[in-house]
Design an enzyme around this catalytic site. Structure first.
Site, PDB file in Angstrom:
ATOM      1  N   LYS A  11       0.849  -1.201   0.000  1.00 46.10           N
ATOM      2  CA  LYS A  11       0.000   0.000   0.000  1.00 46.10           C
ATOM      3  C   LYS A  11       0.882   1.247   0.000  1.00 46.10           C
ATOM      4  O   LYS A  11       1.570   1.538   0.974  1.00 46.10           O
ATOM      5  CB  LYS A  11      -0.903   0.036   1.228  1.00 46.10           C
ATOM      6  CG  LYS A  11      -1.966   1.122   1.112  1.00 46.10           C
ATOM      7  CD  LYS A  11      -2.590   1.519   2.428  1.00 46.10           C
ATOM      8  CE  LYS A  11      -1.781   2.596   3.069  1.00 46.10           C
ATOM      9  NZ  LYS A  11      -1.796   3.891   2.301  1.00 46.10           N
ATOM     10  N   CYS A  39      13.479  12.076   5.699  1.00 47.19           N
ATOM     11  CA  CYS A  39      13.706  11.803   7.126  1.00 47.19           C
ATOM     12  C   CYS A  39      15.196  11.813   7.448  1.00 47.19           C
ATOM     13  O   CYS A  39      15.577  11.712   8.600  1.00 47.19           O
ATOM     14  CB  CYS A  39      13.122  10.459   7.461  1.00 47.19           C
ATOM     15  SG  CYS A  39      13.767   9.266   6.360  1.00 47.19           S
ATOM     16  N   GLU A  72       9.927  16.183  15.351  1.00 40.51           N
ATOM     17  CA  GLU A  72      10.140  16.150  13.901  1.00 40.51           C
ATOM     18  C   GLU A  72       9.199  17.126  13.198  1.00 40.51           C
ATOM     19  O   GLU A  72       7.995  17.094  13.426  1.00 40.51           O
ATOM     20  CB  GLU A  72       9.863  14.737  13.420  1.00 40.51           C
ATOM     21  CG  GLU A  72      10.077  14.563  11.932  1.00 40.51           C
ATOM     22  CD  GLU A  72       9.715  13.179  11.503  1.00 40.51           C
ATOM     23  OE1 GLU A  72       8.589  12.749  11.762  1.00 40.51           O
ATOM     24  OE2 GLU A  72      10.576  12.516  10.930  1.00 40.51           O
ATOM     25  N   GLU A 129      10.728   1.774   9.616  1.00 38.12           N
ATOM     26  CA  GLU A 129      11.612   2.915   9.310  1.00 38.12           C
ATOM     27  C   GLU A 129      10.822   4.168   9.626  1.00 38.12           C
ATOM     28  O   GLU A 129       9.876   4.490   8.906  1.00 38.12           O
ATOM     29  CB  GLU A 129      11.968   2.892   7.814  1.00 38.12           C
ATOM     30  CG  GLU A 129      12.904   1.791   7.429  1.00 38.12           C
ATOM     31  CD  GLU A 129      14.245   1.943   8.109  1.00 38.12           C
ATOM     32  OE1 GLU A 129      14.925   0.940   8.254  1.00 38.12           O
ATOM     33  OE2 GLU A 129      14.588   3.074   8.522  1.00 38.12           O
TER      34      GLU A 129
HETATM   35  O1  TXE Z   1       3.561   8.935   7.610  1.00 42.02           O
HETATM   36  P1  TXE Z   1       2.299   8.061   7.970  1.00 42.02           P
HETATM   37  P2  TXE Z   1       3.627  10.028   6.504  1.00 42.02           P
HETATM   38  C1  TXE Z   1       8.485   9.649   8.385  1.00 42.02           C
HETATM   39  C2  TXE Z   1       8.770  11.105   8.350  1.00 42.02           C
HETATM   40  C3  TXE Z   1       7.424  11.676   8.781  1.00 42.02           C
HETATM   41  C4  TXE Z   1       6.416  10.755   8.244  1.00 42.02           C
HETATM   42  C5  TXE Z   1       5.857  11.276   6.972  1.00 42.02           C
HETATM   43  O2  TXE Z   1       9.822  11.415   9.177  1.00 42.02           O
HETATM   44  O3  TXE Z   1       7.361  11.672  10.176  1.00 42.02           O
HETATM   45  O4  TXE Z   1       7.067   9.506   8.040  1.00 42.02           O
HETATM   46  O5  TXE Z   1       5.216  10.269   6.314  1.00 42.02           O
HETATM   47  C6  TXE Z   1       0.028   4.426   6.204  1.00 42.02           C
HETATM   48  N1  TXE Z   1      -1.842   1.273   9.804  1.00 42.02           N
HETATM   49  N2  TXE Z   1       9.318   8.994   7.376  1.00 42.02           N
HETATM   50  O6  TXE Z   1       2.914  11.212   7.040  1.00 42.02           O
HETATM   51  O7  TXE Z   1       1.046   8.765   8.235  1.00 42.02           O
HETATM   52  C7  TXE Z   1      -0.228   5.638   5.349  1.00 42.02           C
HETATM   53  O8  TXE Z   1      -1.403   5.469   4.581  1.00 42.02           O
HETATM   54  C8  TXE Z   1      -1.126   0.993   8.692  1.00 42.02           C
HETATM   55  C9  TXE Z   1      10.467   8.228   7.835  1.00 42.02           C
HETATM   56  O9  TXE Z   1       3.146   9.431   5.237  1.00 42.02           O
HETATM   57  O10 TXE Z   1       2.857   7.204   9.010  1.00 42.02           O
HETATM   58  C10 TXE Z   1       1.029   5.684   4.491  1.00 42.02           C
HETATM   59  O11 TXE Z   1       0.933   4.783   3.422  1.00 42.02           O
HETATM   60  N3  TXE Z   1      -0.701   1.947   7.810  1.00 42.02           N
HETATM   61  C11 TXE Z   1      11.048   7.379   6.740  1.00 42.02           C
HETATM   62  C12 TXE Z   1       2.105   5.206   5.471  1.00 42.02           C
HETATM   63  O12 TXE Z   1       1.414   4.523   6.520  1.00 42.02           O
HETATM   64  C13 TXE Z   1      -1.006   3.231   8.106  1.00 42.02           C
HETATM   65  C14 TXE Z   1      11.074   8.052   5.393  1.00 42.02           C
HETATM   66  C15 TXE Z   1       2.897   6.344   6.089  1.00 42.02           C
HETATM   67  O13 TXE Z   1       1.976   7.234   6.616  1.00 42.02           O
HETATM   68  C16 TXE Z   1      -1.733   3.602   9.250  1.00 42.02           C
HETATM   69  C17 TXE Z   1       9.800   8.678   5.101  1.00 42.02           C
HETATM   70  C18 TXE Z   1      -2.162   2.552  10.120  1.00 42.02           C
HETATM   71  N4  TXE Z   1      -2.871   2.802  11.221  1.00 42.02           N
HETATM   72  C19 TXE Z   1       8.997   9.189   6.081  1.00 42.02           C
HETATM   73  N5  TXE Z   1      -1.870   4.970   9.245  1.00 42.02           N
HETATM   74  C20 TXE Z   1      12.436   6.795   6.971  1.00 42.02           C
HETATM   75  N6  TXE Z   1      12.866   6.550   8.205  1.00 42.02           N
HETATM   76  O14 TXE Z   1      13.096   6.511   5.992  1.00 42.02           O
HETATM   77  C21 TXE Z   1      -1.231   5.421   8.148  1.00 42.02           C
HETATM   78  N7  TXE Z   1      -0.721   4.387   7.450  1.00 42.02           N
END
Ligand code: TXE
Length: 480
Positions: free
Chosen positions: A173, A282, A384, A248
């Site tokens: 997804k 990130c 963050e 991650e």
């Molecule tokens: O995260 P979200 P975001 C971190 C970055 C920032 C964030 C931004 O630092 O904090 O991620 O990404 C799905 N059960 N990193 O806002 O909301 C959602 O649909 C299962 C670190 O997108 O966590 C999306 O596909 N899935 C990283 C994905 O999770 C769920 C690099 C991420 O969404 C869910 C990139 C749930 N309950 C960003 N809720 C690194 N360390 O490399 C949401 N999702």
């Protein structure tokens, strides 16, 4: 209006509910396509397809799996421009950045794992004249891969390539905020002849589709990249089911600049490590620590260069920054800029939403922002922000800066600038993070372990780490 489709059992299909989510072009702040609002029924269909495909895919000779994945890599390269434009329209990043980083890296991810499996080896342990032990590594089954919106195709393929290469089938997804290149990848997988059911892409909300993948009893392994809060929610569901987890998560990375650095090289790279991809990586160095002796020199040079960064139309190559990925995320970043003022910070440049005239006036843009005068342990320096916002903090000695650098709940990456080799080794050794760059940033060898400590996640991606994550070792002991 284009309504993209799920990719299930080798076909492009509508969500069962036939409902859709508006997908925005951040540069214009307008809806430009529709994303399937899938639910647990679409996930179940995908799990059925992946489960049915697993016996054959997992026993397909590695050379054949490799050949198909290499074909996908070649098709990504062949469609570089189309994918880069799609990524830019979906995420808001400049097209030149997607062409230079995101899409080539997606091809490399497939190419790397398609060849890594041909050279993977396992151990044997001989017990003198008694027995021989050998290790087998079996693919696990159906892997769940969930990815974020900042580097959409780059991070999506960083998960699915090793999962597929090691013989698993996948239910994936992408973020509902940036689904387009994953959809275009589906078409390339069909063209490459990937057998049906091996990869299934279900679009939709995290709390519906992501949660259904996380909770599904027939998905024993989950690889997730995204926010720390979401990572914790996934762990809460998956841990009691004893699922294998790779998380991650977020970062709040220190960029430590000593007086004995190569100043010009440091300054050029620090502009990138602060504002590349609108600061939505990130790995960006959002907390900049400068040895007091060069603080004023650095501040003058850094602010002057940041002020020259142009923002605007992501399709215009002269723009260094494009749009922020969503209205909601732009407002989150602006709220942190407001917080920094309440915490005593001074804005040295930027600090506001940028307004671009003409067709982009409704887009979501933020000026590169530099803040000084904050305590190292205030919220702005601990939480963050994930945008084009950095803070400057002077330090007097190594002990001082290591205490500040290691003070957050995160531990993903760090950057160190010094021409002293012994200092570089010593500081790198004492930093609490999974990755340390010395006199460089985002220099990546895909064989290296990638990931963080503390609240930046668990597990490592990259190299043979990822192949080990997506397989289970079995020790066989044969009596001689
Ligand atoms: O995260 P979200 P975001 C971190 C970055 C920032 C964030 C931004 O630092 O904090 O991620 O990404 C799905 N059960 N990193 O806002 O909301 C959602 O649909 C299962 C670190 O997108 O966590 C999306 O596909 N899935 C990283 C994905 O999770 C769920 C690099 C991420 O969404 C869910 C990139 C749930 N309950 C960003 N809720 C690194 N360390 O490399 C949401 N999702």
């Amino acid at each position: 209006m284009l309504a993209i489709k799920n990719y299930i059992n080798g076909e492009l299909v509508e969500p069962i509910a036939k409902t859709y989510i508006d997908n925005y072009n951040p540069a214009k702040g307008s809806v430009y396509s529709l994303t399937p609002d899938s639910d647990e029924r679409d996930v179940q269909m995908s799990v059925n397809a992946a489960t049915a495909a697993f016996p054959s895919w997992s026993t397909t000779p590695k050379s054949e799996r490799s050949a198909i994945l290499l074909r996908i890599a070649e098709l990504i390269e062949k469609n570089l421009d189309k994918l880069a434009i799609a990524e830019s329209i979906d995420n808001g990043k400049p097209i030149w950045l997607a062409k230079m980083v995101d899409i080539p890296r997606a091809a490399s991810n497939f190419h790397f794992y398609a060849t890594a499996i041909l050279h993977d080896a396992t151990d044997t342990y001989a017990m003198e004249n008694t027995a021989i032990n050998y290790t087998l590594r079996h693919p696990i089954g159906v892997a769940g891969c969930i990815s974020p919106w900042n580097l959409p195709l780059y991070l999506f393929t960083w998960k699915i390539a090793p999962a597929l290469a090691s013989g698993n089938c996948v239910v994936a997804k992408p973020s509902e905020i940036t689904p387009m290149t994953a959809y275009l990848l589906s078409e390339l997988c069909i063209e490459a002849g990937l057998p049906k059911g091996v990869l299934n892409i279900v679009h939709g909300y995290g709390h519906k589709v992501g949660a259904a993948i996380t909770a599904h009893p027939n998905i024993p392994v989950i690889s997730f990249t995204g926010g720390t809060k979401t990572g914790a929610e996934i762990a809460r569901i998956a841990a009691p089911m004893f699922k294998k987890l790779s998380l991650e998560l977020g970062g709040k990375n220190p960029n430590i600049i000593f007086s004995d650095c190569d100043f010009d090289k440091m300054l050029k790279t620090t502009i990138n490590s602060s504002f590349s991809n609108q600061g939505e990586i990130c790995l960006c160095g959002s907390r900049i620590f400068i040895e007091r002796g060069i603080y004023e020199k650095f501040k003058t040079g850094f602010v002057a260069q940041a002020k020259q960064l142009t923002i605007g139309n992501p399709a215009d190559d002269k723009n260094r920054l494009g749009a922020i990925v969503s209205k909601q995320h732009m407002e989150k970043i602006l709220s942190y800029i407001d917080l920094s003022k309440q915490e005593g910070g001074s804005i040295l440049c930027g600090g506001k939403q940028a307004h671009i005239a003409g067709e982009f006036e409704k887009g979501w843009y933020i000026e590169p922002t530099i803040i000084e005068g904050l305590a190292y342990d205030c919220r702005t320096n601990q939480e963050e922000i994930f945008g084009p916002v950095v803070t400057l903090t002077p330090f007097d000695n190594e002990e001082d800066v290591l205490k500040m650098a290691n003070s957050t709940i995160y531990g993903l990456a760090a950057t160190v600038w010094t021409e002293s080799l012994t200092k570089a080794h010593r500081v790198a050794n004492n930093l609490h993070s999974g990755i340390v760059w010395v006199n460089c940033w985002l220099l990546r060898d895909l064989r290296t372990p990638f990931g963080g400590v503390k609240s930046s996640g668990i597990g490592r991606e990259g190299g043979f780490e990822a192949l080990r994550f997506f397989t289970e070792p079995k020790n066989v002991c044969i009596k001689l």
